[in-house]
Design a protein around this motif. Structure first.
Motif, PDB file in Angstrom:
ATOM      1  N   HIS A   8      45.784  34.224  39.378  1.00  0.00           N
ATOM      2  CA  HIS A   8      44.912  34.757  38.667  1.00  0.00           C
ATOM      3  C   HIS A   8      43.649  34.955  39.394  1.00  0.00           C
ATOM      4  O   HIS A   8      43.119  35.710  39.414  1.00  0.00           O
ATOM      5  CB  HIS A   8      44.205  33.092  37.633  1.00  0.00           C
ATOM      6  CG  HIS A   8      43.044  33.471  37.203  1.00  0.00           C
ATOM      7  ND1 HIS A   8      42.723  34.267  36.055  1.00  0.00           N
ATOM      8  CD2 HIS A   8      41.721  32.648  37.157  1.00  0.00           C
ATOM      9  CE1 HIS A   8      41.611  34.003  35.729  1.00  0.00           C
ATOM     10  NE2 HIS A   8      41.057  33.252  36.558  1.00  0.00           N
ATOM     11  N   TYR A  17      41.155  43.451  34.920  1.00  0.00           N
ATOM     12  CA  TYR A  17      41.492  42.432  34.800  1.00  0.00           C
ATOM     13  C   TYR A  17      40.558  41.325  34.413  1.00  0.00           C
ATOM     14  O   TYR A  17      40.381  40.676  33.551  1.00  0.00           O
ATOM     15  CB  TYR A  17      42.628  41.616  35.565  1.00  0.00           C
ATOM     16  CG  TYR A  17      42.939  40.298  35.421  1.00  0.00           C
ATOM     17  CD1 TYR A  17      44.168  40.005  34.557  1.00  0.00           C
ATOM     18  CD2 TYR A  17      42.493  39.220  35.821  1.00  0.00           C
ATOM     19  CE1 TYR A  17      44.614  38.724  34.459  1.00  0.00           C
ATOM     20  CE2 TYR A  17      42.667  38.029  35.712  1.00  0.00           C
ATOM     21  CZ  TYR A  17      43.895  37.735  34.904  1.00  0.00           C
ATOM     22  OH  TYR A  17      44.278  36.423  34.727  1.00  0.00           O
ATOM     23  N   ARG A  18      39.498  41.348  35.273  1.00  0.00           N
ATOM     24  CA  ARG A  18      38.340  40.639  35.178  1.00  0.00           C
ATOM     25  C   ARG A  18      37.639  40.801  33.896  1.00  0.00           C
ATOM     26  O   ARG A  18      37.157  39.630  33.165  1.00  0.00           O
ATOM     27  CB  ARG A  18      37.436  40.577  36.462  1.00  0.00           C
ATOM     28  CG  ARG A  18      36.308  39.548  36.538  1.00  0.00           C
ATOM     29  CD  ARG A  18      35.478  39.601  37.595  1.00  0.00           C
ATOM     30  NE  ARG A  18      34.983  41.010  37.894  1.00  0.00           N
ATOM     31  CZ  ARG A  18      35.150  41.506  38.888  1.00  0.00           C
ATOM     32  NH1 ARG A  18      36.205  41.284  39.938  1.00  0.00           N
ATOM     33  NH2 ARG A  18      34.707  42.910  39.261  1.00  0.00           N
ATOM     34  N   TYR A  21      39.421  39.431  30.951  1.00  0.00           N
ATOM     35  CA  TYR A  21      39.501  37.868  31.030  1.00  0.00           C
ATOM     36  C   TYR A  21      38.209  37.522  30.609  1.00  0.00           C
ATOM     37  O   TYR A  21      37.969  36.524  29.845  1.00  0.00           O
ATOM     38  CB  TYR A  21      39.767  37.510  32.662  1.00  0.00           C
ATOM     39  CG  TYR A  21      39.797  36.151  32.353  1.00  0.00           C
ATOM     40  CD1 TYR A  21      41.049  35.312  32.186  1.00  0.00           C
ATOM     41  CD2 TYR A  21      38.686  35.267  32.832  1.00  0.00           C
ATOM     42  CE1 TYR A  21      41.048  33.948  32.384  1.00  0.00           C
ATOM     43  CE2 TYR A  21      38.966  33.867  32.984  1.00  0.00           C
ATOM     44  CZ  TYR A  21      39.754  33.298  32.696  1.00  0.00           C
ATOM     45  OH  TYR A  21      40.166  31.915  32.826  1.00  0.00           O
ATOM     46  N   GLU A  25      36.536  34.824  26.999  1.00  0.00           N
ATOM     47  CA  GLU A  25      35.834  33.615  27.550  1.00  0.00           C
ATOM     48  C   GLU A  25      35.872  32.627  26.100  1.00  0.00           C
ATOM     49  O   GLU A  25      36.183  31.361  26.217  1.00  0.00           O
ATOM     50  CB  GLU A  25      34.543  34.007  28.199  1.00  0.00           C
ATOM     51  CG  GLU A  25      34.103  32.395  28.724  1.00  0.00           C
ATOM     52  CD  GLU A  25      32.840  32.464  29.590  1.00  0.00           C
ATOM     53  OE1 GLU A  25      32.289  31.686  29.852  1.00  0.00           O
ATOM     54  OE2 GLU A  25      32.580  33.934  29.894  1.00  0.00           O
TER      55      GLU A  25
END
Length: 63
Positions: A8, A17-18, A21, A25
């Motif tokens: 991760h 990806y960030r 992700y 949240e």
């Protein structure tokens, strides 16, 4: 063996990806809250899935 935390951390350096992700949240926070409440109440995941909601909480979910 590679730990998921290490993966991760490495993946978070990737912008796509960030962003994905971080977009999830709220879902992660909800899942964590449900898991914490389930554990605090002493229910297994199966027991929670089979348990009926109190009628007052059902109307809250319908909104």
């Amino acid at each position: 063996m590679t730990r998921i935390g290490d993966l991760h951390e490495r993946w978070m350096k990737d912008l796509t990806y960030r962003q994905e992700y971080e977009a999830l949240e709220e879902e992660f926070a909800l899942a964590a809250a449900v898991a914490k409440a389930r554990k605090r109440s002493g229910l297994s995941q199966s027991e929670l899935a089979r348990s009926p909601l109190p009628s007052g909480e059902r109307s809250d979910l319908a909104q």
